[in-house]
Design a protein around this motif. Structure first.
Motif, PDB file in Angstrom:
ATOM      1  N   LEU A 134      27.793  17.921 -21.085  1.00 49.67           N
ATOM      2  CA  LEU A 134      29.229  17.616 -21.214  1.00 49.67           C
ATOM      3  C   LEU A 134      30.048  17.951 -19.972  1.00 49.67           C
ATOM      4  N   ASP A 135      29.633  18.951 -19.204  1.00 50.79           N
ATOM      5  CA  ASP A 135      30.357  19.306 -17.983  1.00 50.79           C
ATOM      6  C   ASP A 135      30.422  18.104 -17.041  1.00 50.79           C
ATOM      7  N   THR A 136      29.261  17.449 -16.856  1.00 49.96           N
ATOM      8  CA  THR A 136      29.220  16.263 -15.997  1.00 49.96           C
ATOM      9  C   THR A 136      29.752  15.036 -16.729  1.00 49.96           C
ATOM     10  N   ASP A 137      29.545  14.964 -18.036  1.00 53.28           N
ATOM     11  CA  ASP A 137      30.091  13.845 -18.824  1.00 53.28           C
ATOM     12  C   ASP A 137      31.602  13.743 -18.602  1.00 53.28           C
ATOM     13  N   ALA A 138      32.285  14.896 -18.649  1.00 48.42           N
ATOM     14  CA  ALA A 138      33.741  14.907 -18.506  1.00 48.42           C
ATOM     15  C   ALA A 138      34.135  14.419 -17.108  1.00 48.42           C
ATOM     16  N   LYS A 139      33.365  14.822 -16.100  1.00 47.55           N
ATOM     17  CA  LYS A 139      33.642  14.355 -14.730  1.00 47.55           C
ATOM     18  C   LYS A 139      33.455  12.844 -14.634  1.00 47.55           C
ATOM     19  N   TYR A 140      32.383  12.367 -15.245  1.00 42.15           N
ATOM     20  CA  TYR A 140      32.128  10.925 -15.191  1.00 42.15           C
ATOM     21  C   TYR A 140      33.236  10.170 -15.919  1.00 42.15           C
ATOM     22  N   GLN A 141      33.629  10.666 -17.107  1.00 45.00           N
ATOM     23  CA  GLN A 141      34.682   9.998 -17.880  1.00 45.00           C
ATOM     24  C   GLN A 141      35.975   9.934 -17.056  1.00 45.00           C
ATOM     25  N   ASP A 142      36.291  10.999 -16.321  1.00 43.94           N
ATOM     26  CA  ASP A 142      37.486  10.995 -15.459  1.00 43.94           C
ATOM     27  C   ASP A 142      37.442   9.834 -14.464  1.00 43.94           C
ATOM     28  N   SER A 143      36.230   9.538 -13.965  1.00 39.30           N
ATOM     29  CA  SER A 143      36.110   8.497 -12.933  1.00 39.30           C
ATOM     30  C   SER A 143      36.316   7.093 -13.506  1.00 39.30           C
ATOM     31  N   ILE A 144      36.296   6.954 -14.835  1.00 37.75           N
ATOM     32  CA  ILE A 144      36.530   5.618 -15.412  1.00 37.75           C
ATOM     33  C   ILE A 144      37.797   5.595 -16.269  1.00 37.75           C
ATOM     34  N   GLN A 145      38.565   6.678 -16.242  1.00 37.95           N
ATOM     35  CA  GLN A 145      39.752   6.751 -17.092  1.00 37.95           C
ATOM     36  C   GLN A 145      40.870   5.853 -16.561  1.00 37.95           C
ATOM     37  N   ASP A 146      41.028   5.819 -15.237  1.00 40.84           N
ATOM     38  CA  ASP A 146      42.104   5.051 -14.625  1.00 40.84           C
ATOM     39  C   ASP A 146      41.582   3.667 -14.233  1.00 40.84           C
ATOM     40  N   LYS A 147      42.062   2.642 -14.960  1.00 35.10           N
ATOM     41  CA  LYS A 147      41.509   1.299 -14.730  1.00 35.10           C
ATOM     42  C   LYS A 147      41.887   0.742 -13.354  1.00 35.10           C
ATOM     43  N   LYS A 148      42.908   1.321 -12.706  1.00 35.90           N
ATOM     44  CA  LYS A 148      43.294   0.845 -11.368  1.00 35.90           C
ATOM     45  C   LYS A 148      42.486   1.528 -10.270  1.00 35.90           C
ATOM     46  N   ASP A 149      41.883   2.646 -10.627  1.00 39.92           N
ATOM     47  CA  ASP A 149      41.097   3.388  -9.630  1.00 39.92           C
ATOM     48  C   ASP A 149      39.725   3.632 -10.248  1.00 39.92           C
ATOM     49  N   TYR A 150      38.961   2.546 -10.413  1.00 41.62           N
ATOM     50  CA  TYR A 150      37.788   2.533 -11.272  1.00 41.62           C
ATOM     51  C   TYR A 150      36.521   2.436 -10.442  1.00 41.62           C
ATOM     52  N   PHE A 151      35.967   3.578 -10.079  1.00 38.79           N
ATOM     53  CA  PHE A 151      34.754   3.550  -9.269  1.00 38.79           C
ATOM     54  C   PHE A 151      33.698   4.480  -9.872  1.00 38.79           C
ATOM     55  N   PRO A 152      33.075   4.048 -10.982  1.00 34.85           N
ATOM     56  CA  PRO A 152      32.055   4.903 -11.588  1.00 34.85           C
ATOM     57  C   PRO A 152      30.942   5.202 -10.588  1.00 34.85           C
ATOM     58  N   SER A 153      30.549   6.456 -10.533  1.00 39.71           N
ATOM     59  CA  SER A 153      29.558   6.872  -9.542  1.00 39.71           C
ATOM     60  C   SER A 153      28.170   6.948 -10.168  1.00 39.71           C
ATOM     61  N   PRO A 154      27.205   6.192  -9.615  1.00 40.43           N
ATOM     62  CA  PRO A 154      25.833   6.281 -10.142  1.00 40.43           C
ATOM     63  C   PRO A 154      25.246   7.688  -9.970  1.00 40.43           C
ATOM     64  N   ALA A 155      25.622   8.363  -8.877  1.00 40.17           N
ATOM     65  CA  ALA A 155      25.065   9.701  -8.632  1.00 40.17           C
ATOM     66  C   ALA A 155      25.605  10.721  -9.632  1.00 40.17           C
ATOM     67  N   VAL A 156      26.785  10.443 -10.211  1.00 43.00           N
ATOM     68  CA  VAL A 156      27.293  11.326 -11.272  1.00 43.00           C
ATOM     69  C   VAL A 156      26.705  10.889 -12.614  1.00 43.00           C
ATOM     70  N   PHE A 157      26.686   9.565 -12.849  1.00 42.54           N
ATOM     71  CA  PHE A 157      26.199   9.040 -14.135  1.00 42.54           C
ATOM     72  C   PHE A 157      24.785   9.522 -14.463  1.00 42.54           C
ATOM     73  N   VAL A 158      23.934   9.572 -13.465  1.00 43.38           N
ATOM     74  CA  VAL A 158      22.534   9.931 -13.728  1.00 43.38           C
ATOM     75  C   VAL A 158      22.423  11.341 -14.309  1.00 43.38           C
ATOM     76  N   TYR A 159      23.406  12.186 -14.010  1.00 45.92           N
ATOM     77  CA  TYR A 159      23.354  13.554 -14.539  1.00 45.92           C
ATOM     78  C   TYR A 159      24.033  13.692 -15.902  1.00 45.92           C
ATOM     79  N   THR A 160      24.440  12.568 -16.513  1.00 47.08           N
ATOM     80  CA  THR A 160      25.072  12.674 -17.826  1.00 47.08           C
ATOM     81  C   THR A 160      24.030  12.693 -18.952  1.00 47.08           C
ATOM     82  N   LEU A 161      22.872  13.226 -18.642  1.00 46.11           N
ATOM     83  CA  LEU A 161      21.811  13.447 -19.630  1.00 46.11           C
ATOM     84  C   LEU A 161      21.285  14.861 -19.397  1.00 46.11           C
ATOM     85  N   PRO A 162      21.158  15.673 -20.443  1.00 45.96           N
ATOM     86  CA  PRO A 162      20.786  17.069 -20.213  1.00 45.96           C
ATOM     87  C   PRO A 162      19.363  17.235 -19.685  1.00 45.96           C
ATOM     88  N   ASN A 163      18.465  16.278 -20.017  1.00 44.54           N
ATOM     89  CA  ASN A 163      17.069  16.436 -19.604  1.00 44.54           C
ATOM     90  C   ASN A 163      16.837  16.138 -18.131  1.00 44.54           C
TER      91      ASN A 163
END
Lengths: 210, 85, 378
Positions: free
Chosen positions: A93-122
């Motif tokens: 969830l720590d990284t999930d929240a960071k990733y969600q922040d990166s897609i919250q603003d539709k005008k500044d929408y740059f989801p990061s693959p390097a952050v997304f990959v860590y949105t799984l605990p394993n």
């Protein structure tokens, strides 16, 4: 399950301190986690640039596992019979929240693959496996609290069925700036019995020494 | 162009968390992947985001990345020719 | 001697139906749940397999009038409910829940706290609803979660900690995962085509699935499935890409086969992962060949359901069990011409065939793999 297994080493990382087998090995000033993690990395003489690409949960798991495995799983060699069984409360969830922040603003929408990959605990299991070439059994669980009985039984069944020769059990919890990592190595030989009471003592850092 | 190259180097170091790598350590023609800086596939995806976010360039075919991300030199040339911001 | 452990009852909630029979009928007719979607963030239009919310509501109202459940929670409850109706829950009944992202959609509403998305809170809610008394076990191992949970349940029953277990898995399509897979350039612009030459990536999907697992020989009636071997070995290669040699998958299957003490010729069917990314499908073909399983009929169900992430392994097991019960193979939808370098026997017709033993596999981010072998009770 009847157990005749043993705990041979344990490591705890919490509140900017590192304990190995009950003894404090390192402590820093109360700095943010990423700074503390870097200080541990340097203090223990680790050399693995990929460490700096990891998210906080993976850094925490990596550092603890590095200390547990330093004598038994040399990086670069295959170590196929050491299983990893990790659990925590906050998943990724720590990284999930960071990733969600990166897609919250539709005008500044740059989801990061390097952050997304860590949105799984394993992923932290993957990082430790890569580092020590552990082509071995692994699983990540989420529990509200440290599941000492479950951990004990799962480690025992992996050893009893020959799925693993050794098992690293870990509680790797991190959310915002609160973190606590407890890892211990279970083997078939040793002195300290692998039972629920001892595991609970390790978890609460109240087992005097090993 | 030189300013852009400097900017790219510092952005790459920052975005890809390249610890202990300084702007001076990266030569314009060094390979970014493989033996050079040792970047990997996730870094390549992150560079695609960087092109979009900083320079308004959308790569639709990730295979294009292979030639564009060879070195700082090739990246700077591509950005100069295609940037929209 | 380890106890025998069986799957005796199954259910699933998918865009193709809210029970196993309706799903099976849809598969036989070649119907896919994949449709063009909008409304998951700025990504304009993409394909996904999504459960109709109105149909789900209507179904849910029949069992519960209670408000305050998310779509995912309704899927989970609907999946488990019919299995629980037939069974007594004791303090030796395990409850396992597999998911990757759980209620992550709650984060889209900035008014919710991040804590609302805790997986353990979600597991507790479902557990309390059904009256489980043991601590819920959440298995969160990326895309192998659903099938890994079966292996975990079996191992913990054999360890003597439980007598029986309910395993439920669910994931939903969210802007979170859609944007993430898109940033990985992994989304297919058309419905996914596992193992095909023209495949271009993943189609996402949502589903819930549930199974009941028991060690009570009296419950192991005909058409129950005995879980005869399992393995969950990491690639130790890369956190987002599979091993090029299929190392972890190869070792997972080998581990399952050695536990089951069976030869490759005994496996009648493989329900594979088949996400339709270039690397995954190729890796699987390599691993199957390394085990000389290239002549065993294999399919991926992603062409019908998309990739349902943490639910996929369990959902696909439920349908593979149905294939075994009915002795019928199901076409690997989306496949036309081989797009992998090693030969594998992709199923291209719904042929009848005796299926006594099948293998289910999955692989996922973090380098994880899982293989489980099942044998039909005749």
């Amino acid at each position: 399950m009847e157990s005749s297994n043993y705990i041979s080493k344990y490591c705890i990382i919490e509140e900017h301190s590192v304990f190995v087998n009950g003894r404090k090995q390192f402590a820093s000033e109360p700095v943010p986690f990423t700074e503390f993690a870097k200080a541990v990395y340097k203090d223990f003489g680790m050399d693995y640039p990929k460490f700096f690409k990891m998210d906080s949960l993976s850094k925490l798991a990596f550092l603890t596992a590095e200390i547990i495995l330093e004598d038994i799983a040399k990086p670069g060699e295959e170590n196929n019979n050491i299983a990893l069984v990790f659990a925590n409360r906050s998943s990724s969830l720590d990284t999930d929240a960071k990733y969600q922040d990166s897609i919250q603003d539709k005008k500044d929408y740059f989801p990061s693959p390097a952050v997304f990959v860590y949105t799984l605990p394993n992923i932290c299991i993957g990082e430790v496996s890569i580092r020590h070439q552990l082509k071995s059994e692994s699983a990540f669980f989420v529990f509200d609290e440290f599941p000492s009985e479950f951990m004990k039984n799962y480690a025992d069944v992996l050893l009893a069925t020959g799925k693993a020769e050794k098992v690293v059990c870990g509680w790797t919890e991190l959310y915002r700036e609160k973190y606590r990592s407890v890892m211990y190595l279970v083997e078939k030989q040793g002195k300290t019995e692998h039972n629920k009471e001892i595991i609970n003592q390790i978890y609460t850092n109240s087992l005097w020494t090993l | 162009m030189d300013a852009l190259k400097q900017e790219l180097k510092s952005k790459i170091i920052e975005v890809l968390n390249l610890e202990d790598v300084a702007v001076e350590d990266i030569n314009d023609n060094d390979a970014l992947f493989g033996d050079g800086l040792g970047l990997d596939s996730i870094d390549a995806l992150e560079l695609i985001v960087l092109l979009d976010k900083e320079y308004g360039i959308k790569l639709t075919d990730p295979k294009e990345g292979k030639t564009i991300f060879q070195s700082i030199e090739t990246m700077a040339a591509y950005i100069t020719a295609n940037r929209t911001k | 001697m380890m106890k025998n452990v069986y799957i005796t009852n199954t259910n699933c909630i998918t865009p193709l139906g809210f029970d196993v029979d309706s799903n099976w009928e849809a598969l036989l007719q070649g119907i896919s749940g994949i449709e063009k979607q909008n409304g998951f963030g700025p990504l304009e239009s993409f394909y996904a397999s999504v459960i109709d919310t109105h149909k789900l509501e209507a179904s849910f109202e029949q069992i519960s009038s209670g408000e305050g459940f998310t779509k995912l929670e309704k899927m989970l409850i609907l999946a488990l409910k019919p299995l629980i109706n037939n069974t007594i829950i004791t303090n030796r009944t395990a409850f396992l829940f597999s998911t990757t992202k759980g209620n992550i959609r709650l984060l889209e509403d900035g008014n919710n706290t991040v804590e609302a998305a805790y997986l353990s809170a979600l597991a507790k809610k479902i557990s309390t609803y059904f009256g489980f008394t043991t601590e819920p076990i959440v298995v969160s191992n990326a895309c192998v979660s659903g099938i890994l949970a079966i292996a975990i349940a079996k191992r913990m029953i054999q360890a003597g900690m439980y007598d029986n277990a309910f395993v439920v898995a669910a994931d939903e399509v969210s802007e979170f995962v859609v944007s993430g897979f898109n940033s990985f350039q992994a989304m297919s612009p058309e419905p996914c085509k596992p193992y095909d030459k023209e495949r271009t990536g993943v189609t996402l999907g949502e589903a819930a699935a549930a199974v009941y697992i028991s060690s009570d020989e009296k419950e192991a009636v005909a058409n129950s499935m005995k879980i005869i071997g399992d393995g969950a070995v990491n690639d130790a290669n890369h956190i987002s890409g599979p091993s090029r040699t299929g190392e972890g998958l190869y070792r997972s299957i080998a581990s399952a086969m050695s536990e089951a003490k069976i030869e490759k010729g005994k496996i009648d069917y493989i329900s594979a992962h088949g996400t339709a990314t270039l690397f995954n499908d190729e890796m699987e073909a390599i691993a199957f060949n390394r085990l000389s399983l290239e002549n065993t009929p294999v399919n991926s169900l992603k062409g019908y359901y998309g990739h349902t992430l943490g639910a996929s392994g369990l959902l696909e097991t439920v349908l593979a069990i149905e294939s075994a019960r009915r002795n019928q193979l199901i076409v690997s939808k989306g496949y036309n011409q081989s797009g992998v370098t090693q030969p594998i026997r992709i199923i291209t017709a719904n042929n009848s065939q005796e299926i006594n033993c099948f293998l289910k596999t999955a692989s996922g981010f973090g380098g994880c793999n899982t293989a489980v072998l099942f044998e039909k009770v005749n």
